[in-house]
Motif scaffolding. Structure first.
Motif, PDB file in Angstrom:
ATOM      1  N   VAL A   2      11.208   1.757   2.052  1.00 31.08           N
ATOM      2  CA  VAL A   2      10.644   0.454   2.939  1.00 31.08           C
ATOM      3  C   VAL A   2       8.820   0.644   2.134  1.00 31.08           C
ATOM      4  N   GLU A  38       4.977  -0.641   2.318  1.00 28.43           N
ATOM      5  CA  GLU A  38       5.279  -1.132   3.439  1.00 28.43           C
ATOM      6  C   GLU A  38       3.015  -2.138   3.027  1.00 28.43           C
ATOM      7  N   SER A  39       2.885  -3.192   3.914  1.00 33.82           N
ATOM      8  CA  SER A  39       1.180  -3.816   3.512  1.00 33.82           C
ATOM      9  C   SER A  39       0.591  -2.548   4.471  1.00 33.82           C
ATOM     10  N   VAL A  47       0.935  -1.051   0.345  1.00 35.07           N
ATOM     11  CA  VAL A  47       0.306  -0.171  -0.261  1.00 35.07           C
ATOM     12  C   VAL A  47       1.084   1.199   0.049  1.00 35.07           C
ATOM     13  N   PHE A  48       2.067   0.887   0.410  1.00 36.74           N
ATOM     14  CA  PHE A  48       2.776   2.565   0.184  1.00 36.74           C
ATOM     15  C   PHE A  48       4.853   1.603  -0.544  1.00 36.74           C
ATOM     16  N   PRO A  79       1.435   1.576  -6.300  1.00 38.08           N
ATOM     17  CA  PRO A  79       2.084   1.183  -5.237  1.00 38.08           C
ATOM     18  C   PRO A  79       2.164  -0.495  -5.814  1.00 38.08           C
ATOM     19  N   ALA A  90       5.635  -2.664   8.010  1.00 35.77           N
ATOM     20  CA  ALA A  90       6.626  -2.261   7.055  1.00 35.77           C
ATOM     21  C   ALA A  90       7.491  -2.689   7.261  1.00 35.77           C
ATOM     22  N   GLU A 114       8.224   3.494  -0.028  1.00 36.07           N
ATOM     23  CA  GLU A 114       9.280   4.796   0.565  1.00 36.07           C
ATOM     24  C   GLU A 114      10.872   4.464  -0.523  1.00 36.07           C
ATOM     25  N   VAL A 116       6.147   4.097  -6.525  1.00 39.72           N
ATOM     26  CA  VAL A 116       5.627   5.704  -5.739  1.00 39.72           C
ATOM     27  C   VAL A 116       3.801   5.700  -5.169  1.00 39.72           C
ATOM     28  N   THR A 117       3.609   6.021  -6.550  1.00 43.37           N
ATOM     29  CA  THR A 117       2.100   6.862  -7.055  1.00 43.37           C
ATOM     30  C   THR A 117       1.068   5.756  -6.785  1.00 43.37           C
TER      31      THR A 117
END
Lengths: 380, 127
Positions: B60, B62-63, B41-42, B89, B67, B44, B86-87
């Motif tokens: 990083v 993240e689910s 979901v994210f 994930p 993280a 970095e 990034v936009t």
């Protein structure tokens, strides 16, 4: 050695990913948390909650003892009704949050958290002894003898009656499980055993929790899975259980609740009956209700693209302050809303909805806003 | 469920892949890693120009649940970060070896990549 529920082999066969939770080896997910979460919101999901503990209290002293030990008022319950309640220490700190069902006039079933079975039963036993029980009074930790599953989601009601056709006792006028109202419990016959079916849950959806002897839990699971197949039922793990309860703003022991936090601070004052007479923790809770608290549990959502908030992240005010104003206790990416959401404790002046705050994520602050609880409420 | 392990890549024990192109390389997470993480979901990523060492946590993922750090398989300088992942994930899940790549690095020592796992070695590790 981790404990295993009667459904362990079922989880393995389904290819679940297993994790440690409260001393138990439990399925965190089968397909994916997102997929299972959305299945529960849109159709139905089946959870193994056999790790949870059960305590049976009966006899003439039961009501008095429990009403002195728990915060809500059990006198309000008719037979075959249950209520959410909490158990506090003398400081008003939470020993556990639980469901108490009144099965009959003098017969109660408590459903307690898996990680709290030992402290809870030790505390309850102490209070039970202090109540001078007579020969007709019984206190039993039946956690090892009973298992449970939670069938949750808007379509659960479509097939529950197929699985439990034979009611033997229930609230007045109720003939079928689908006729149970929220918080009601009925006794059904399944494979020659008595089974409890309650209209309760921990997801923010309609649904049922089924409590039965450990030896028939696997048969109940299979029966529900096959009846639910045509209704898009999926097995769901603890990962989805956590994101679902976070969206519904239900507390999880060890996150929102612990022995150093009171239920007034946690925002659960609705479940404390200050007018029922003396009970453990009353003095502190009454004082906090009248005079306020030093920290409050708030719900917040991220207002900019950021990593999801996680437990332990510092919360800052939007202005310049030398120290954080609080701490995140639960956080995730909300599968329903598609944004980061969380629950945290802040000093009260920042607890009002629409207050802008900052969440510190790996050294950088991202902006968030305090919102009204819950994040998600099912349509009626 | 068996994971895809392309034959033309090198792998790190910590589940990153590396595609060598002369003196620079593209880095991402493996199909096995995305399957284990589920629902990214994210993401970095390291800033362009950042000097990173082999084994250093530099990104990083993240689910929903957690993280996870991503480690650089090699030493060098970040020359590009994939803004598309990034936009969006979810590209890390749907196309981990293609559009879901993470960053490109200019290698400080081209020989270093030889020490990474071969596809056969990585397949054996994730067995």
């Amino acid at each position: 050695m981790l404990k295993r529920t009667p459904l362990f082999a079922v989880h393995q066969k389904l290819g679940a990913r297993l994790v440690e939770f409260g001393g138990w080896e439990m399925p965190v997910q089968y397909s994916s948390i997102m997929d299972e979460h959305l299945a529960v919101r849109r159709a139905a999901g089946l959870f193994d909650i056999s790790h949870m503990g059960e305590v049976r209290v009966s006899g003439p002293a039961a009501l008095g003892f429990l009403n002195r030990t728990l915060t809500n008022d059990l006198r309000k319950l008719a037979p075959c009704h249950g209520q959410y309640t909490l158990m506090c220490n003398e400081r008003g700190g939470v020993i556990d949050d639980l469901y108490a069902y009144r099965l009959a006039q003098d017969d109660f079933l408590l459903i307690i958290n898996a990680s709290r079975i030992e402290p809870d039963t030790a505390w309850l036993r102490r209070q039970f002894q202090a109540a001078n029980p007579g020969n007709g009074d019984r206190f039993e930790n039946v956690s090892d003898a009973l298992g449970a599953v939670a069938l949750q989601g808007p379509r659960a009601v479509e097939f529950i009656d197929e699985c439990f056709p034979a009611i033997t006792a229930g609230p007045t006028g109720v003939k079928r499980a689908s006729e149970l109202k929220k918080n009601q419990i009925g006794i059904f016959t399944f494979a020659g055993h008595s089974v409890y079916v309650a209209r309760t849950g921990y997801t923010g959806e309609d649904g049922f929790e089924i409590i039965a002897a450990t030896e028939i839990i696997a048969a109940i699971w299979e029966r529900l899975m096959s009846a639910g197949h045509a209704h898009c039922l999926q097995p769901a793990g603890l990962g989805a259980r956590d994101t679902l309860r976070t969206e519904a703003c239900f507390p999880l022991y060890g996150h929102e609740l612990d022995e150093e936090t009171t239920l007034i601070e946690a925002g659960l004052g609705f479940f404390v009956a200050l007018d029922k007479g003396e009970f453990i923790g009353r003095t502190v809770l009454a004082d906090q209700k009248a005079n306020g608290v030093a920290k409050k549990c708030v719900a917040f959502k991220m207002t900019e693209k950021s990593a999801p908030p996680r437990p332990g992240y510092p919360i800052w005010s939007s202005g310049s302050a030398a120290a954080p104003i609080g701490k995140v206790v639960s956080g995730t990416q909300s599968p329903t809303l598609g944004i980061g959401i969380g629950l945290g404790y802040v000093i009260p002046e920042f607890a009002k909805p629409d207050t802008m705050i900052g969440i510190e994520i790996r050294g950088r602050r991202s902006s968030a806003v305090v919102v009204q609880k819950p994040f998600y409420r099912k349509a009626n | 469920m068996s994971s895809h392990v392309p034959a033309d890549l090198k792998y790190a024990k910590s589940h990153e892949w590396l595609r060598l192109e002369g003196d620079h390389a593209t880095v991402g997470i493996t199909d096995h890693a995305q399957h284990e993480l589920t629902d990214v979901v994210f993401v970095e990523l390291p800033a362009v120009g950042r000097k990173i060492k082999a084994g250093e946590a530099c990104a990083v993922v993240e689910s929903v649940k957690t993280a996870s750090d991503i480690y650089s398989p090699v030493t060098g300088e970040v020359i590009e970060a994939n803004q598309a992942v990034v936009t969006n994930p979810a590209l890390a899940n749907s196309d981990p070896y293609g559009t879901g790549w993470f960053f490109k690095v200019k290698l400080a020592n081209a020989a270093e990549a030889a020490g990474l796992l071969s596809p056969a070695q990585y397949s054996a590790q994730i067995g």
